[in-house]
Motif scaffolding. Structure first.
Motif, mmCIF file in Angstrom:
data_model
loop_
_atom_site.group_PDB
_atom_site.id
_atom_site.type_symbol
_atom_site.label_atom_id
_atom_site.label_comp_id
_atom_site.label_asym_id
_atom_site.label_seq_id
_atom_site.Cartn_x
_atom_site.Cartn_y
_atom_site.Cartn_z
ATOM 1 N N ARG A 74 2.094 -5.443 -7.429
ATOM 2 C CA ARG A 74 1.359 -4.196 -7.366
ATOM 3 C C ARG A 74 -0.085 -4.420 -6.925
ATOM 4 O O ARG A 74 -0.785 -5.214 -7.541
ATOM 5 C CB ARG A 74 1.368 -3.516 -8.736
ATOM 6 C CG ARG A 74 2.753 -3.128 -9.201
ATOM 7 C CD ARG A 74 2.814 -2.747 -10.663
ATOM 8 N NE ARG A 74 2.330 -3.761 -11.614
ATOM 9 C CZ ARG A 74 2.986 -4.871 -11.932
ATOM 10 N NH1 ARG A 74 4.130 -5.154 -11.373
ATOM 11 N NH2 ARG A 74 2.491 -5.715 -12.814
ATOM 12 N N LEU A 75 -0.498 -3.709 -5.886
ATOM 13 C CA LEU A 75 -1.920 -3.669 -5.559
ATOM 14 C C LEU A 75 -2.574 -2.859 -6.666
ATOM 15 O O LEU A 75 -2.075 -1.798 -7.034
ATOM 16 C CB LEU A 75 -2.144 -2.949 -4.234
ATOM 17 C CG LEU A 75 -2.066 -3.768 -2.975
ATOM 18 C CD1 LEU A 75 -2.179 -2.870 -1.750
ATOM 19 C CD2 LEU A 75 -3.134 -4.841 -2.926
ATOM 20 N N THR A 76 -3.644 -3.356 -7.217
ATOM 21 C CA THR A 76 -4.242 -2.638 -8.341
ATOM 22 C C THR A 76 -5.746 -2.835 -8.398
ATOM 23 O O THR A 76 -6.285 -3.824 -7.893
ATOM 24 C CB THR A 76 -3.614 -3.078 -9.685
ATOM 25 O OG1 THR A 76 -4.096 -2.227 -10.724
ATOM 26 C CG2 THR A 76 -3.937 -4.514 -10.015
ATOM 27 N N THR A 77 -6.389 -1.877 -9.011
ATOM 28 C CA THR A 77 -7.793 -2.008 -9.388
ATOM 29 C C THR A 77 -7.925 -1.684 -10.879
ATOM 30 O O THR A 77 -9.021 -1.631 -11.397
ATOM 31 C CB THR A 77 -8.692 -1.048 -8.573
ATOM 32 O OG1 THR A 77 -8.211 0.289 -8.746
ATOM 33 C CG2 THR A 77 -8.693 -1.420 -7.102
ATOM 34 N N ASN A 78 -6.773 -1.471 -11.530
ATOM 35 C CA ASN A 78 -6.751 -1.167 -12.957
ATOM 36 C C ASN A 78 -7.152 -2.408 -13.748
ATOM 37 O O ASN A 78 -6.507 -3.449 -13.656
ATOM 38 C CB ASN A 78 -5.343 -0.687 -13.353
ATOM 39 C CG ASN A 78 -5.244 -0.395 -14.830
ATOM 40 O OD1 ASN A 78 -5.265 -1.309 -15.648
ATOM 41 N ND2 ASN A 78 -5.126 0.883 -15.154
ATOM 42 N N LYS A 79 -8.200 -2.277 -14.526
ATOM 43 C CA LYS A 79 -8.752 -3.413 -15.256
ATOM 44 C C LYS A 79 -7.737 -4.052 -16.204
ATOM 45 O O LYS A 79 -7.669 -5.274 -16.322
ATOM 46 C CB LYS A 79 -9.998 -2.966 -16.029
ATOM 47 C CG LYS A 79 -10.893 -4.074 -16.462
ATOM 48 C CD LYS A 79 -12.187 -3.514 -17.029
ATOM 49 C CE LYS A 79 -13.199 -4.599 -17.218
ATOM 50 N NZ LYS A 79 -14.494 -4.075 -17.662
ATOM 51 N N ASP A 80 -6.927 -3.231 -16.882
ATOM 52 C CA ASP A 80 -5.932 -3.780 -17.806
ATOM 53 C C ASP A 80 -4.863 -4.578 -17.063
ATOM 54 O O ASP A 80 -4.437 -5.636 -17.529
ATOM 55 C CB ASP A 80 -5.283 -2.665 -18.632
ATOM 56 C CG ASP A 80 -6.241 -2.069 -19.659
ATOM 57 O OD1 ASP A 80 -7.197 -2.779 -20.066
ATOM 58 O OD2 ASP A 80 -6.040 -0.906 -20.047
ATOM 59 N N ASP A 81 -4.414 -4.069 -15.896
ATOM 60 C CA ASP A 81 -3.444 -4.813 -15.085
ATOM 61 C C ASP A 81 -4.019 -6.154 -14.641
ATOM 62 O O ASP A 81 -3.341 -7.173 -14.671
ATOM 63 C CB ASP A 81 -3.043 -4.019 -13.830
ATOM 64 C CG ASP A 81 -2.105 -2.878 -14.115
ATOM 65 O OD1 ASP A 81 -1.541 -2.821 -15.229
ATOM 66 O OD2 ASP A 81 -1.930 -2.036 -13.215
ATOM 67 N N LYS A 86 0.816 -1.221 0.000
ATOM 68 C CA LYS A 86 0.000 0.000 0.000
ATOM 69 C C LYS A 86 0.846 1.266 0.000
ATOM 70 O O LYS A 86 0.371 2.329 -0.390
ATOM 71 C CB LYS A 86 -0.918 0.017 1.226
ATOM 72 C CG LYS A 86 -2.072 -0.954 1.148
ATOM 73 C CD LYS A 86 -2.904 -0.890 2.413
ATOM 74 C CE LYS A 86 -4.091 -1.811 2.370
ATOM 75 N NZ LYS A 86 -4.885 -1.758 3.626
ATOM 76 N N SER A 87 2.099 1.157 0.425
ATOM 77 C CA SER A 87 2.963 2.345 0.517
ATOM 78 C C SER A 87 3.506 2.796 -0.836
ATOM 79 O O SER A 87 4.087 3.872 -0.938
ATOM 80 C CB SER A 87 4.124 2.082 1.486
ATOM 81 O OG SER A 87 5.083 1.205 0.911
ATOM 82 N N PHE A 88 3.304 2.012 -1.887
ATOM 83 C CA PHE A 88 3.816 2.356 -3.213
ATOM 84 C C PHE A 88 2.769 3.117 -4.008
ATOM 85 O O PHE A 88 1.567 2.972 -3.789
ATOM 86 C CB PHE A 88 4.227 1.088 -3.976
ATOM 87 C CG PHE A 88 5.544 0.545 -3.524
ATOM 88 C CD1 PHE A 88 6.699 0.794 -4.256
ATOM 89 C CD2 PHE A 88 5.640 -0.185 -2.359
ATOM 90 C CE1 PHE A 88 7.921 0.313 -3.822
ATOM 91 C CE2 PHE A 88 6.854 -0.676 -1.919
ATOM 92 C CZ PHE A 88 8.007 -0.421 -2.654
ATOM 93 N N ASN A 89 3.240 3.939 -4.948
ATOM 94 C CA ASN A 89 2.344 4.660 -5.846
ATOM 95 C C ASN A 89 1.624 3.674 -6.747
ATOM 96 O O ASN A 89 2.116 2.570 -7.007
ATOM 97 C CB ASN A 89 3.136 5.645 -6.716
ATOM 98 C CG ASN A 89 3.727 6.768 -5.900
ATOM 99 O OD1 ASN A 89 3.137 7.211 -4.923
ATOM 100 N ND2 ASN A 89 4.908 7.226 -6.302
ATOM 101 N N VAL A 90 0.497 4.098 -7.267
ATOM 102 C CA VAL A 90 -0.282 3.269 -8.188
ATOM 103 C C VAL A 90 0.599 2.878 -9.373
ATOM 104 O O VAL A 90 1.324 3.700 -9.922
ATOM 105 C CB VAL A 90 -1.529 4.032 -8.682
ATOM 106 C CG1 VAL A 90 -2.268 3.239 -9.752
ATOM 107 C CG2 VAL A 90 -2.449 4.344 -7.518
ATOM 108 N N GLY A 91 0.543 1.602 -9.742
ATOM 109 C CA GLY A 91 1.315 1.107 -10.870
ATOM 110 C C GLY A 91 2.734 0.710 -10.519
ATOM 111 O O GLY A 91 3.459 0.213 -11.365
#
Length: 118
Positions: free
Chosen positions: A73-80, A20-25
């Motif tokens: 990477r924690l993500t909610t990006n659909k492509d990821d 969670k401490s990392f930036n998105v992506g």
């Protein structure tokens, strides 16, 4: 799906907070996670990191990883998410093909049954 998930332990929670401490992506590599958790890198610690990542995924956290970009990477990006799912399915198909070849080469093709769970 097995509803009796193992509860998250302190290490799992630490991994989640670090992710969670990392930036998105962006996200830590397995080596970074080992150093954060254990202050050194070795195969046993790598395995423990992978177990924590798997347990977090089993608890519904979308943690993407891919062969073309290092890190988790924690993500909610659909492509990821699509990319991660496609790579995971491809690996699973390759493993199943290998298992079938081994069964066949040992004459076990019709004697062994495999149960897959989702």
């Amino acid at each position: 799906m097995n509803n009796k998930r193992k509860p998250l332990n302190e290490r799992d929670e630490q991994v989640l907070e670090y992710l969670k401490s990392f930036n998105v992506g962006e996200g830590p590599t397995k080596e970074m996670l080992q150093m954060m958790l254990f202050k050194e890198i070795n195969k046993n610690f790598e395995r423990m990191v992978r177990f924590s990542i798997q347990k977090l995924r089993d608890h519904g956290y979308v943690i993407a990883s891919s062969s073309d970009k290092p890190g988790y990477r924690l993500t909610t990006n659909k492509d990821d998410v699509k990319h991660y799912v496609n790579e995971t399915r491809k690996r699973a198909k390759m493993l199943m093909a290998t298992a079938r070849k081994v069964e066949k080469s040992y004459g076990l093709r019709n004697n062994m049954s495999m149960r897959l769970t989702s």
